[in-house]
Every structure is written in C-alpha cells, then in structure tokens.
Scaffold this active site. Sequence first.
Site, PDB file in Angstrom:
ATOM      1  CB  CYS A  18      -5.516 -26.150 -63.231  1.00  0.00           C
ATOM      2  SG  CYS A  18      -4.771 -24.641 -62.113  1.00  0.00           S
ATOM      3  CB  CYS A  67      -5.049 -26.152 -59.358  1.00  0.00           C
ATOM      4  SG  CYS A  67      -5.857 -24.774 -60.368  1.00  0.00           S
ATOM      5  CG  ASP A  68      -5.172 -30.032 -59.809  1.00  0.00           C
ATOM      6  OD1 ASP A  68      -5.245 -29.737 -58.666  1.00  0.00           O
ATOM      7  OD2 ASP A  68      -5.787 -30.226 -60.885  1.00  0.00           O
TER       8      ASP A  68
END
Length: 301
Positions: free
Chosen positions: A131, A134-135
């Site tokens: 992701c 997300c990261d």
Amino acid sequence: MTDILIIGGGPAGLAAGLYAQRGGANTLLLEEMFAGGQIVKTHQVDNYPGFSNSPDGFTLGAALEEHARKFGLTVEYTSALSMDLTGETKTITTPEGELEAKAVILCMGANPRPLGIAREEEMVGRGLSYCATCDGAFYSGKTVAVIGGGDTAVSDAIYLARGCEKVYLIHRRDSLRAAESLAQAALAAPNIVPVWDSVVTEFLGGDAIIGLRVKNVKTEEESELALDGVFVAVGVLPRTELVRGQVALTPAGEILTNERMETNLSGVYAAGDIRNTPLRQVITACADGAIAAFQAIAYLS
Ligand code: NAP
C-alpha cells in the site's frame, strides 16, 4: 430477519445499500474496517464521473457511506466469520452472534496478490508493503521499487515519485498494462526508472530490505538494485474464502455471476471486485451493486 444483508462496505456494497434502501428493503451492511474498501488505499480517484476534483479514496468512501445512510442504510462495523447461504434463510455468523436474512449480496472485494517469492511474508513491514498510500511517507527522499505494470503499480509509482528520490518500476514485460494516461505520466517522470522484462527473484537484506535481485526474463541476466523500500502491486485475489464450497467460482477464483449479479444460489448475489468482472473500477463496482440490489428486491417480492 433482515430483508437484504450486504457483506462488505466498498463501493459495490454501499451502492447496493443505497439502492436496496431506496427500493424499500430493510437492509443491513456489515463492514469489518472502513467504508470504501480498497479505494481507501488510493491517494487520488481520477475516473469516477462527477468528481473532477479527484478525491482521495478515504473521502470518496466516506461520501458513499454518508449517501447510503441518508436513505436509512444500517452499517455495522463487524466481521462475518462464516456464512450458510444454501437455504431459503441465509445465516451469517459474526463475533456478536447470528444474523438472518432473506437475501445476501456478497461485496467482500479483493486483497493484494502476493508476489510469491521467498521471505515475502517476513519482510512485510521491513521494507515491503502492498500500500503506497499507507506507507509511502516512510520513504521520503529514498529509493524504492514498485513491482507490476497495471493501474495500481503505475499510479503508486507516480504517487511515490512525488516524495522519493528514485522509483524503479519493475515490470515483467516491455509495455505497461495501465491506462495510457497513467502510463504516459509515469514514463515522463524524471525519477521513475522503468526496469522492463524483469522479475524479482530475491529480497536482499537481513532484518530490513536493502535491495532486490532482479532477473531479465529475455536475457536471463541477473542484477541487483540497491533500495530502501518495495511496493508490490501485481493484481488482486478475490476474497471468497467464506463462500468457497457454496457459491460457484470461476477457475480464477472469482464468484461466478451472470449480468444480473446472480450467483448459483437463489437469493445470493455478488457485486464488485469479488466477481467475474471484466473491469475493476469504482464505477463498475457501484453499477454491480445497484443491479444486485435491484435483483434482490425482485427476488424478495
Ligand atoms: P492488474 O491490472 O491485474 O495488473 C497486475 C500487474 O502485475 C500486471 O502488469 C501483471 O503483469 C503484473 N503481475 C501479475 N503477477 C505478477 C507476478 N507474479 N510477478 C510480476 N508481475 C506480475 O492489477 P492492478 O493494477 O492491481 O489492478 C486491479 C484492478 O483494479 C484492475 O482492474 C485495475 O484497472 C483496477 N484499478 C484501477 C485504478 C484506476 O482506475 N485508477 C487504480 C488501481 C486499480 P502483466 O501485465 O504481464 O499481466
């Protein structure tokens, strides 16, 4: 007993909820995490008609939920643990107990497909992610790789290139599968470096990834890329584990539906990325959800 029980609160489930409530059915939707499904991991949704401001997926998911709730949809944040879909009454077990429904719409979506190489599971969170939204922030100013050539990989590469020094885009062929507009934007970015005709054979590094071993599938030549993070975006696997053995699947593991979103079981419908759809987009998931709700209401009456 609920008239229609929807499992999954992505675009398919929320659109089904909107149409089912507006069609007069008493409808309950179960979602285990956030409204929006896979799009909550998307930093920018460019192709949902009517939203030329390109909302992020989290915002679009929340808007879809708010819209369905406005028409009376009940959303419960819980998990379906098991399902019995074969009888006239459908039973869904959650941690809080059993729920019964006359019809069920399966909208559990899909999960990222793993790359399938050694040490993949243990490297998650140690430089390996599925992701970018997300990261990605962890890799500001660093070098990363995105693996894949579809819409997800290419849009992830574009997103990461805004903050990373360099983004390798590693693809097993010499042309991208992604939409032309995305592909052109990625190939024009000065810090996105395509690595064509190549597959990853090994994660380099002990506790954390420090590089990748990559093999050119045409020349069989192997090389190493030094980097700090790896984002895998090689497609999705439909989340059918709870219905296997009851609902007919395609050889690829998707729920087999007809154009009315009907499965092999009466009163059971499937919508969105979990089914045998030719196009996995927000617009097609929403359309599937609307059709499934329409058919479920017809079934109830
Ligand atoms: P996808 O379209 O299935 O693409 C997967 C990519 O990974 C392909 O390029 C494939 O290579 C490659 N691949 C598959 N297995 C591999 C392996 N084991 N090793 C190396 N490479 C591998 O998946 P996606 O990009 O996640 O997209 C999923 C669906 O969501 C699609 O329908 C897509 O259109 C949709 N989506 C849409 C948007 C958008 O419209 N903005 C954004 C994200 C996703 P080949 O090309 O050689 O097969």
